[in-house]
Scaffold this active site. Structure first.
Site, mmCIF file in Angstrom:
data_model
loop_
_atom_site.group_PDB
_atom_site.id
_atom_site.type_symbol
_atom_site.label_atom_id
_atom_site.label_comp_id
_atom_site.label_asym_id
_atom_site.label_seq_id
_atom_site.Cartn_x
_atom_site.Cartn_y
_atom_site.Cartn_z
ATOM 1 N N ASN A 63 -1.037 4.715 0.930
ATOM 2 C CA ASN A 63 0.057 4.081 0.185
ATOM 3 C C ASN A 63 -0.500 2.776 -0.365
ATOM 4 O OD1 ASN A 63 2.352 2.872 -0.773
ATOM 5 N ND2 ASN A 63 3.361 2.660 1.235
ATOM 6 N N LYS A 88 0.744 0.703 -2.378
ATOM 7 C CA LYS A 88 1.767 -0.330 -2.648
ATOM 8 C C LYS A 88 1.486 -0.970 -4.013
ATOM 9 C CE LYS A 88 2.490 -0.603 2.258
ATOM 10 N NZ LYS A 88 2.885 -1.347 3.433
ATOM 11 N N HIS A 96 10.863 4.297 2.113
ATOM 12 C CA HIS A 96 9.898 3.407 2.778
ATOM 13 C C HIS A 96 10.641 2.145 3.223
ATOM 14 C CE1 HIS A 96 6.609 0.625 3.417
ATOM 15 N NE2 HIS A 96 5.837 1.678 3.572
ATOM 16 N N GLU A 138 9.939 -0.859 3.061
ATOM 17 C CA GLU A 138 9.946 -1.961 2.087
ATOM 18 C C GLU A 138 11.015 -1.720 1.015
ATOM 19 O OE1 GLU A 138 5.714 -1.912 1.333
ATOM 20 O OE2 GLU A 138 5.416 -2.656 3.377
ATOM 21 N N GLU A 193 7.495 5.408 10.785
ATOM 22 C CA GLU A 193 6.847 4.121 10.558
ATOM 23 C C GLU A 193 7.684 3.004 11.184
ATOM 24 O OE1 GLU A 193 4.037 4.193 6.987
ATOM 25 O OE2 GLU A 193 6.011 3.785 6.195
ATOM 26 N N GLY A 226 1.904 -3.323 8.202
ATOM 27 C CA GLY A 226 1.205 -4.479 7.637
ATOM 28 C C GLY A 226 1.003 -5.619 8.608
ATOM 29 N N SER A 254 0.002 0.102 10.445
ATOM 30 C CA SER A 254 -1.287 -0.438 10.909
ATOM 31 C C SER A 254 -2.222 0.634 11.466
ATOM 32 C CB SER A 254 -1.063 -1.560 11.923
ATOM 33 O OG SER A 254 -0.398 -2.645 11.307
ATOM 34 N N GLY A 270 -1.324 2.238 4.764
ATOM 35 C CA GLY A 270 -1.213 1.200 3.745
ATOM 36 C C GLY A 270 -2.517 0.440 3.601
ATOM 37 N N GLY A 271 -2.602 -0.702 4.274
ATOM 38 C CA GLY A 271 -3.746 -1.611 4.158
ATOM 39 C C GLY A 271 -5.104 -0.925 4.230
HETATM 40 P P1 PGA Z 1 0.134 -0.415 6.796
HETATM 41 O O1 PGA Z 1 1.295 0.212 5.894
HETATM 42 O O2 PGA Z 1 -0.825 0.717 7.118
HETATM 43 O O3 PGA Z 1 -0.477 -1.474 5.970
HETATM 44 O O4 PGA Z 1 0.779 -0.930 8.045
HETATM 45 C C1 PGA Z 1 1.810 1.492 6.163
HETATM 46 C C2 PGA Z 1 2.910 1.810 5.197
HETATM 47 O O5 PGA Z 1 3.623 0.890 4.772
HETATM 48 O O6 PGA Z 1 3.109 2.971 4.847
#
Ligand code: PGA
Length: 250
Positions: free
Chosen positions: A9, A11, A94, A96, A166, A172, A212, A233-234
């Site tokens: 992802n 973002k 999601h 966010e 999640e 994050g 994470s 994500g990251g």
């Molecule tokens: P992250 O994000 O791996 O940076 O924690 C995961 C996500 O938001 O899907």
């Protein structure tokens, strides 16, 4: 050996030049893996993906879309527009989107139906906040989110849906759920969804872990029974770290 489902992802990160290199590298990585590899993009880069990822093993999709076919919805993107560029999936709900853009469970449900109507695979995200976790409400929160998101979905349609667990506090933050907790919650999710749809074999329901997930904890998390893959994500922003997750031995 289980087949993993690994979705990056991105973002609101990476520019066109960076993505061009990213796609070329990710194509090669996916070529050498039996896992399902996908990447959720900012919609503006779907045309680039449709050029560069055609005939590759990398699936691409969007991070969001709106639940109507067309109309006066300034700033929104429809499922049909995503399909114009051969997107195959869309993230729905999601955290966010829920927290920053105030998406409700009702909107999440409408988006799930809209994606299914147009042949896009929804990856439905659920998860508890830190305060909900601290108050021991995790299972109740997740159960409610699942019931709301999947309301009106048929058993047949369920086969084309992926769920991502999640925990919001893990996204994050560099602080993932423990592998035991993630496994327990994902097992619970499979039980809840199986009960909702009278599914005999809960293994048929694909549930990812996200929050994470990185190259250091991937092996432990992805080797847990019932965890079918990850939403990353990251650690998906650089192909080098995403690659290590994709090549995790399970
Ligand atoms: P992250 O994000 O791996 O940076 O924690 C995961 C996500 O938001 O899907």
């Amino acid at each position: 050996m289980k087949k993993l489902y690994l979705f990056g992802n991105l973002k609101m990160n990476l520019n066109k030049t960076e993505l061009t290199t990213y796609f070329e590298k990710l194509k090669q990585v996916a070529e050498h893996s039996l896992n399902v590899v996908g990447v959720a993009l900012p919609v503006i880069y779907l045309p680039l993906a449709s050029q560069l990822l055609q005939d590759s093993r990398v699936l691409y999709g969007a991070q969001n879309m709106f639940y109507e076919d067309s109309g006066a919805y300034t700033g929104e993107t429809s499922a049909l527009m995503l399909k114009d560029y051969n997107a195959t999936f869309v993230l729905v709900g999601h955290s966010e989107r829920r927290n920053i853009f105030l998406e409700s469970d009702t909107m999440v449900n409408k988006k799930v139906h809209q994606a299914l109507k147009h042949g896009l695979m929804p990856i439905v995200c659920v998860g508890e906040t830190l305060s909900q976790k601290e108050q021991g409400q995790t299972k109740d929160v997740v159960k409610l989110q699942l019931h709301e998101a999947l309301q009106g979905v048929t058993k047949e349609q369920l086969n084309t849906i992926i769920i991502a667990y999640e925990p919001v506090w893990a996204i994050g933050t560099g602080k993932s759920a423990t592998s035991t907790d993630a496994k327990e919650l994902i097992t619970y999710i499979k039980q809840v969804v199986s009960a909702m749809f009278s599914v005999k074999n809960s293994d048929d329901i694909i549930v990812l872990y996200g929050g994470s997930l990185n190259e250091n904890n991937a092996s432990e998390l992805l080797n847990m029974p019932n965890i079918d893959g990850g939403l990353i994500g990251g650690a998906s922003l650089k192909v080098e770290s995403f690659e290590k997750i994709i090549y995790t031995k399970v």
